[in-house]
Design a protein around this motif. Sequence first.
Motif, PDB file in Angstrom:
ATOM      1  N   ALA A  49       0.825  -1.214   0.000  1.00  0.00           N
ATOM      2  CA  ALA A  49       0.000   0.000   0.000  1.00  0.00           C
ATOM      3  C   ALA A  49       0.857   1.260   0.000  1.00  0.00           C
ATOM      4  O   ALA A  49       0.558   2.245  -0.696  1.00  0.00           O
ATOM      5  N   GLN A 103       2.390   1.819  -3.467  1.00  0.00           N
ATOM      6  CA  GLN A 103       1.394   2.317  -4.415  1.00  0.00           C
ATOM      7  C   GLN A 103       1.071   3.787  -4.156  1.00  0.00           C
ATOM      8  O   GLN A 103       0.893   4.573  -5.090  1.00  0.00           O
ATOM      9  N   ASP A 104       1.008   4.179  -2.898  1.00  0.00           N
ATOM     10  CA  ASP A 104       0.603   5.542  -2.548  1.00  0.00           C
ATOM     11  C   ASP A 104       1.721   6.553  -2.779  1.00  0.00           C
ATOM     12  O   ASP A 104       1.492   7.645  -3.327  1.00  0.00           O
ATOM     13  N   SER A 140      -5.516  -5.404   5.841  1.00  0.00           N
ATOM     14  CA  SER A 140      -5.922  -5.125   4.460  1.00  0.00           C
ATOM     15  C   SER A 140      -7.253  -4.367   4.422  1.00  0.00           C
ATOM     16  O   SER A 140      -7.417  -3.405   3.664  1.00  0.00           O
ATOM     17  N   TRP A 141      -8.200  -4.785   5.282  1.00  0.00           N
ATOM     18  CA  TRP A 141      -9.497  -4.097   5.323  1.00  0.00           C
ATOM     19  C   TRP A 141      -9.345  -2.662   5.811  1.00  0.00           C
ATOM     20  O   TRP A 141      -9.937  -1.734   5.248  1.00  0.00           O
ATOM     21  N   THR A 170      -6.705  -0.826   5.601  1.00  0.00           N
ATOM     22  CA  THR A 170      -5.995  -0.068   4.574  1.00  0.00           C
ATOM     23  C   THR A 170      -6.926   0.334   3.443  1.00  0.00           C
ATOM     24  O   THR A 170      -6.905   1.482   2.974  1.00  0.00           O
ATOM     25  N   ASP A 171      -7.759  -0.618   2.995  1.00  0.00           N
ATOM     26  CA  ASP A 171      -8.711  -0.322   1.913  1.00  0.00           C
ATOM     27  C   ASP A 171      -9.763   0.693   2.358  1.00  0.00           C
ATOM     28  O   ASP A 171     -10.174   1.561   1.581  1.00  0.00           O
ATOM     29  N   ALA A 172     -10.217   0.583   3.605  1.00  0.00           N
ATOM     30  CA  ALA A 172     -11.328   1.424   4.070  1.00  0.00           C
ATOM     31  C   ALA A 172     -10.869   2.810   4.516  1.00  0.00           C
ATOM     32  O   ALA A 172     -11.558   3.806   4.250  1.00  0.00           O
ATOM     33  N   TRP A 201      -3.567   3.431   4.643  1.00  0.00           N
ATOM     34  CA  TRP A 201      -2.523   2.723   5.395  1.00  0.00           C
ATOM     35  C   TRP A 201      -2.082   3.493   6.638  1.00  0.00           C
ATOM     36  O   TRP A 201      -1.665   2.890   7.631  1.00  0.00           O
ATOM     37  N   ALA A 239      -5.642  -8.789  -6.964  1.00  0.00           N
ATOM     38  CA  ALA A 239      -5.841  -7.539  -6.224  1.00  0.00           C
ATOM     39  C   ALA A 239      -5.055  -7.600  -4.913  1.00  0.00           C
ATOM     40  O   ALA A 239      -4.656  -8.674  -4.453  1.00  0.00           O
ATOM     41  N   LEU A 240      -4.850  -6.430  -4.310  1.00  0.00           N
ATOM     42  CA  LEU A 240      -4.092  -6.381  -3.053  1.00  0.00           C
ATOM     43  C   LEU A 240      -4.762  -7.215  -1.968  1.00  0.00           C
ATOM     44  O   LEU A 240      -4.087  -7.882  -1.183  1.00  0.00           O
ATOM     45  N   SER A 241      -6.103  -7.200  -1.922  1.00  0.00           N
ATOM     46  CA  SER A 241      -6.805  -7.992  -0.904  1.00  0.00           C
ATOM     47  C   SER A 241      -6.560  -9.479  -1.100  1.00  0.00           C
ATOM     48  O   SER A 241      -6.401 -10.240  -0.131  1.00  0.00           O
TER      49      SER A 241
END
Length: 409
Positions: free
Chosen positions: A39, A42-43, A159-160, A162-164, A167, A257-259
């Motif tokens: 993450a 990517q960011d 992961s959740w 980070t996605d929501a 990070w 996907a990352l997840s």
Amino acid sequence: MKSKLAMRHRAWSILAAGILFQGLVTGIMQNCMGVLYAAICQDLGFSMGSLSLFSSIRGISMAIAMPVTISYLTKKNFRKRQAAFAAAAVFCFMVMAVFHHLWQWYVLAVFSGAAGSAVMIVPTMRQMNHWFIRRRSFAIGLVAASTGLFGAIGNPICSWLTDAFGWRTAILALGIFILATAVPLAYFQMDLRPEDCNTKPYGWYEQPEEKKQAAIPTAYRRPQLVFAFCLLLVSTTGLLSQYNSHLATFGVSQGLALSAGASITACAMLGNVFFKVILGALGDRKGVYTQLTTGLLFSASCFLTFFLVPLFPNLIYLGGFLNGAGMAVGATTVADITPLLYTGQEYERKYSRLFALGGFVGFVGFSCIGYSYDLFGSYYPSFAAGLMICALAGLSMVMLRKESKEQIL
């Protein structure tokens, strides 16, 4: 009556505390980093190799600091000092949430490694060696397995988060949780030696006098060579444990996907738990030599499975699970073999040195895996290297057993 007293032995509460403590500080802070690395890259646009260098610098700092911090930690006030180091390690983890530049991670790595050297794995493994005579390999396996279990639970949660929420929020949330649980646990529960509680190790009363004498390692004809082969074994098995944090990125490189990549890491954590428990029980029954041989065979099968992923994509999850075997042997080798080879003050010195030097090689290898991916655009060259590492570890184990007069059985 004796069995009831055995089950009430304080060693079991120490083991439970060690499982929770290592699950929090190593299982979450260390084993969830793979998801965070992906993450962050990517960011902020970092390459995986450049961010992996953070872990290598931290590992080098940990290796340099470990003999000093472990010596300071174990002299007196173990619980208070470990709680303080745990708080410092969590702070180093949380401060990453405000970083924007790569150099900030590199500077932090020095302090993070120094703090982590006093809390991650080594002190708790030494506790198990002090508290357990009987079922020692099993206890070591359970403590080591806790890092995988908490990692298996923590990776999907990380992961959740980070996605929501991003990070940065994920790091802060995990850090606050660890700070609120691990630090009080260390302060109130984790005594280093049975003598600190006016008791004796678990299983000492069941050990005949002749077995006690047989457990004391003999003098070696070439002690430097014994230490050299021991260091080679620890270094190679340590390298096998460094692939875990790259599994999420490997999944992304295969089009997931990352997840889904985090799910591969979670499979590795489950394998980590499974193999640490199974190999620990095998070590108690058949000996450390059989335990390590079995672990290395499963580690090699992990890399072979990854080579089949282009043909059978779903095998990537099986490969992740088998990767847990490499993490198991990497985490437990020092704790398993050192008491068989050394005793007394020699054990205290050699344990820290082996873990520090082996960790140094392992963490350098971690960034080499990342740079290999940057160079070749694939993880398969590093997987081929993994097969050679398994072979070298097996050879070093055979030579160590020979040079140590088959002290490793």
